[in-house]
Design an enzyme around this catalytic site. Structure first.
Site, PDB file in Angstrom:
ATOM      1  N   ALA A 144       0.814  -1.211   0.000  1.00 44.14           N
ATOM      2  CA  ALA A 144       0.000   0.000   0.000  1.00 44.14           C
ATOM      3  C   ALA A 144       0.846   1.259   0.000  1.00 44.14           C
ATOM      4  O   ALA A 144       0.491   2.261  -0.645  1.00 44.14           O
ATOM      5  CB  ALA A 144      -0.932   0.000   1.219  1.00 44.14           C
ATOM      6  N   ASP A 161      -7.030  -1.172   7.567  1.00 45.55           N
ATOM      7  CA  ASP A 161      -7.421  -2.395   8.285  1.00 45.55           C
ATOM      8  C   ASP A 161      -6.263  -3.384   8.198  1.00 45.55           C
ATOM      9  O   ASP A 161      -6.256  -4.287   7.365  1.00 45.55           O
ATOM     10  CB  ASP A 161      -8.690  -2.964   7.659  1.00 45.55           C
ATOM     11  CG  ASP A 161      -9.202  -4.188   8.399  1.00 45.55           C
ATOM     12  OD1 ASP A 161      -8.702  -4.472   9.503  1.00 45.55           O
ATOM     13  OD2 ASP A 161     -10.100  -4.870   7.863  1.00 45.55           O
TER      14      ASP A 161
END
Length: 306
Positions: A144, A161
């Site tokens: 990410a 998350d």
């Protein structure tokens, strides 16, 4: 004394002197991926459960508590969230909850571990509820941080998350000041983020308080909050942060009105009153955050006990 029903037990180590036992019915999947050890275990009280690197991530019986608590406070805080990014969330339940909001038009989910996604799609269909097949979903298998560094997309909300930051794990660099600074550059002017931030047990507040303090170096609004997720065995912490300077969380009536107007269907956990109440921290937790001086940085990461 009667013999216990289960002869096989799973011990999740929560700290040097504490653990949580789960009775095992069956192990449905177990494999080491390039990033982490993945297990899907049928627990006696919690049914099918995803376990990563020995840490229970979510279970069939109470995942709705964790995912509603993680997703909805942030999306309800934003006036009109349309573009959402989900970092991690391989079970697909975070994505599922985001799509409960009528305003969402695009959801980019970035997870580093393809095998977690594939295992969840195969063994945990109730968790994602078809969200992976929604035409608004853009699934990206990549680190990410690297994706954020190489794309200039702007989002109204980013839901983080992730597993807890363990030294051998894939995500400890996604809890640092440098990462949060990168996040702010990918948010719209009223953009919000939410993330889980570990236990708020009486003897183990460092991760929760350090994450909150680190977020405060980047965001003008940081609201730490807590929830009770039974399968975790300890009270759990979350954080909401906004690029906009906000005075305080909404009153219960305002949350209730936004839930009614903006969310499809009935929530199973959150109410307007609970949304407001979870931001009220116990005195000792608030005091710990106020005196915390640890800032998490790339060169000084914080690892939980493992």
């Amino acid at each position: 004394m009667a013999a216990p029903k289960n002869s096989k037990w799973y011990l999740e180590v929560l700290g040097p002197d504490e653990g949580h036992l789960h009775g095992i019915r069956s192990v449905l999947f177990s494999k080491q991926s390039p990033f982490q050890h993945i297990e899907v275990i049928e627990f006696g009280d919690y049914s099918r459960s995803l376990v990563l690197d020995g840490k229970v991530q979510s279970t069939e019986k109470d995942e709705f508590i964790y995912h509603e608590a993680l997703v909805h406070p942030a999306l309800l805080t934003h006036p009109n969230p349309q573009r959402v990014m989900i970092i991690g969330g391989g079970e697909g339940a975070t994505l599922r909850e985001a799509f409960r909001h009528r305003s969402i038009t695009r959801a980019v989910m970035v997870d580093v571990d393809r095998e977690v996604v594939e295992v969840s799609r195969r063994f945990l269909p109730e968790f994602h509820g078809g969200a992976y097949d929604d035409p608004r979903t853009e699934l990206v298998i990549e680190d990410a941080r690297r994706w954020l560094e190489t794309h200039d997309d702007i989002f109204d909300a980013i839901i983080i998350d992730l597993s807890d930051p363990i030294e051998e794990g894939p995500c400890y660099r996604l809890y640092t000041r440098e990462f949060y600074q990168l996040i702010t550059r990918r948010l719209s002017p009223q953009g919000v983020i939410a993330l889980q931030s570990g236990t708020v047990a009486i003897h183990d507040l460092l991760n929760f308080s350090a994450i909150s303090k680190t977020l405060q170096t980047t965001f003008p609004t940081v609201w730490p909050y807590t929830g009770s997720v039974p399968c975790f065995g300890l009270p759990w912490g979350f954080q909401l942060a906004s690029k906009e300077r906000l005075p305080a969380p909404y009153a219960a009536s305002e949350y209730e009105d936004r839930i009614r107007r903006r969310i499809h269907g009935e929530l199973k956990y959150l109410t307007g009153a609970l949304c407001a109440a979870q931001f009220v921290l116990p005195k000792h937790v608030r005091a710990r955050i106020e005196r915390e001086d640890r800032i998490i940085e790339d060169d000084a990461p914080l690892y939980i006990y493992h």
